[in-house]
Design a protein around this motif. Structure first.
Motif, short mmCIF file in Angstrom:
data_model
loop_
_atom_site.label_atom_id
_atom_site.label_comp_id
_atom_site.label_asym_id
_atom_site.label_seq_id
_atom_site.Cartn_x
_atom_site.Cartn_y
_atom_site.Cartn_z
N ALA A 133 51.94 29.25 34.12
CA ALA A 133 50.99 29.71 35.76
C ALA A 133 51.90 28.17 36.75
O ALA A 133 51.30 28.22 38.31
CB ALA A 133 49.99 29.17 35.57
N GLU A 134 52.03 27.35 36.68
CA GLU A 134 53.43 26.73 37.51
C GLU A 134 53.76 26.98 38.62
O GLU A 134 54.41 25.67 39.31
CB GLU A 134 54.14 25.25 36.08
CG GLU A 134 53.57 25.00 35.28
CD GLU A 134 54.74 23.78 34.60
OE1 GLU A 134 55.50 24.16 33.62
OE2 GLU A 134 53.80 23.49 32.93
N LYS A 135 54.14 27.67 38.40
CA LYS A 135 55.68 28.88 39.41
C LYS A 135 54.68 28.58 40.77
O LYS A 135 54.74 28.94 42.12
CB LYS A 135 56.08 29.63 39.42
CG LYS A 135 55.72 30.52 38.55
CD LYS A 135 56.82 31.57 38.54
CE LYS A 135 56.12 32.70 37.34
NZ LYS A 135 57.61 33.30 36.35
N SER A 136 53.32 29.06 40.16
CA SER A 136 51.69 29.22 41.18
C SER A 136 50.72 27.80 41.68
O SER A 136 49.81 28.46 39.87
CB SER A 136 51.18 30.26 40.94
OG SER A 136 49.74 30.79 41.58
N PRO A 137 50.43 27.49 42.16
CA PRO A 137 49.50 26.48 42.30
C PRO A 137 47.86 26.97 42.26
O PRO A 137 47.41 26.23 41.65
CB PRO A 137 49.52 25.49 43.14
CG PRO A 137 51.31 25.68 44.01
CD PRO A 137 51.86 26.96 43.50
N LEU A 138 48.34 27.82 42.98
CA LEU A 138 47.05 28.73 42.65
C LEU A 138 46.54 29.27 41.18
O LEU A 138 45.29 28.87 40.44
CB LEU A 138 46.79 30.07 43.94
CG LEU A 138 45.09 30.89 43.63
CD1 LEU A 138 44.46 29.58 43.62
CD2 LEU A 138 45.42 31.87 44.68
N GLN A 160 39.27 31.95 48.58
CA GLN A 160 39.13 31.31 49.56
C GLN A 160 39.93 29.21 50.20
O GLN A 160 39.79 29.25 51.19
CB GLN A 160 37.15 31.83 49.94
CG GLN A 160 37.20 31.29 51.35
CD GLN A 160 37.62 32.43 52.36
OE1 GLN A 160 37.45 33.71 52.02
NE2 GLN A 160 38.30 32.62 52.77
N GLU A 161 38.63 28.65 49.09
CA GLU A 161 38.96 27.63 49.97
C GLU A 161 40.99 27.19 49.86
O GLU A 161 40.49 26.56 50.86
CB GLU A 161 38.60 26.79 48.35
CG GLU A 161 38.43 24.71 48.62
CD GLU A 161 36.90 24.56 48.19
OE1 GLU A 161 37.73 22.97 48.72
OE2 GLU A 161 37.22 24.95 46.84
N ASN A 173 42.83 26.45 53.26
CA ASN A 173 43.39 25.31 52.90
C ASN A 173 45.03 25.04 53.36
O ASN A 173 45.47 23.75 53.27
CB ASN A 173 43.02 23.82 52.33
CG ASN A 173 41.85 23.87 52.20
OD1 ASN A 173 41.14 23.02 52.34
ND2 ASN A 173 41.19 23.36 51.02
N GLN A 174 45.26 25.86 53.46
CA GLN A 174 46.83 26.46 53.53
C GLN A 174 47.49 26.08 52.43
O GLN A 174 48.44 25.64 52.66
CB GLN A 174 46.96 26.19 55.01
CG GLN A 174 46.87 27.31 56.10
CD GLN A 174 46.95 26.67 56.96
OE1 GLN A 174 47.92 25.39 57.75
NE2 GLN A 174 47.68 27.58 58.21
N GLU A 175 46.46 25.68 51.16
CA GLU A 175 47.69 25.62 50.06
C GLU A 175 48.35 26.57 50.04
O GLU A 175 48.13 27.79 50.07
CB GLU A 175 46.93 25.18 49.02
CG GLU A 175 45.81 23.75 49.26
CD GLU A 175 44.96 23.72 48.12
OE1 GLU A 175 45.54 23.72 46.89
OE2 GLU A 175 43.68 23.62 48.52
N PRO A 176 49.86 26.25 49.10
CA PRO A 176 50.49 27.51 48.05
C PRO A 176 49.72 28.13 47.39
O PRO A 176 49.33 27.83 46.09
CB PRO A 176 51.46 26.88 47.93
CG PRO A 176 50.97 24.69 48.21
CD PRO A 176 50.27 24.78 48.97
N VAL A 177 50.25 30.04 47.66
CA VAL A 177 50.08 30.16 46.44
C VAL A 177 51.34 30.54 45.02
O VAL A 177 50.89 30.16 44.39
CB VAL A 177 50.16 31.64 46.55
CG1 VAL A 177 49.24 32.47 45.27
CG2 VAL A 177 48.73 31.86 47.61
N VAL A 178 52.47 30.06 45.89
CA VAL A 178 54.10 30.00 45.76
C VAL A 178 54.40 29.50 45.48
O VAL A 178 54.77 28.43 46.58
CB VAL A 178 54.11 31.92 45.57
CG1 VAL A 178 53.44 32.53 43.89
CG2 VAL A 178 54.66 32.41 46.63
#
Length: 93
Positions: free
Chosen positions: A36-41, A83-84, A88-93
């Motif tokens: 999962a490390e390549k995806s912060p989400l 959603q949060e 917050n426009q945090e990256p998904v990948v």
């Protein structure tokens, strides 16, 4: 940003969450925190002990839970967390 919605899948342990925007051009599966490390989400979702796997798709993610917890308890809080993350426009990948 669009509201994250979720729906059932043929697998009762898996829910599909619609992200409302394209996040990657090729999907990938994470079956543990290392993958999962390549995806912060996905990393965030693997912070929960009930997570079994996360699939990051083009504009959605699917989350598979372990059997000892119920989607009735998890689905909406998880949608809120996603959603949060998106708001917050945090990256998904």
């Amino acid at each position: 940003s669009q509201k994250v919605s979720f729906e059932n899948t043929p697998n009762p342990a898996t829910l599909k969450f619609h992200l409302g925007q394209v996040v990657t051009d090729s999907g990938f599966e994470c079956t543990n925190a290392q993958e999962a490390e390549k995806s912060p989400l996905a990393t965030k979702i693997f912070g929960f002990p009930w997570t079994s796997s996360v699939f990051v798709g083009t504009d959605f993610i699917t989350v598979t839970k372990q059997d000892w917890v119920d989607w009735a308890v998890l689905a909406q809080p998880l949608a809120n967390l996603i959603q949060e993350h998106m708001s917050n426009q945090e990256p998904v990948v």
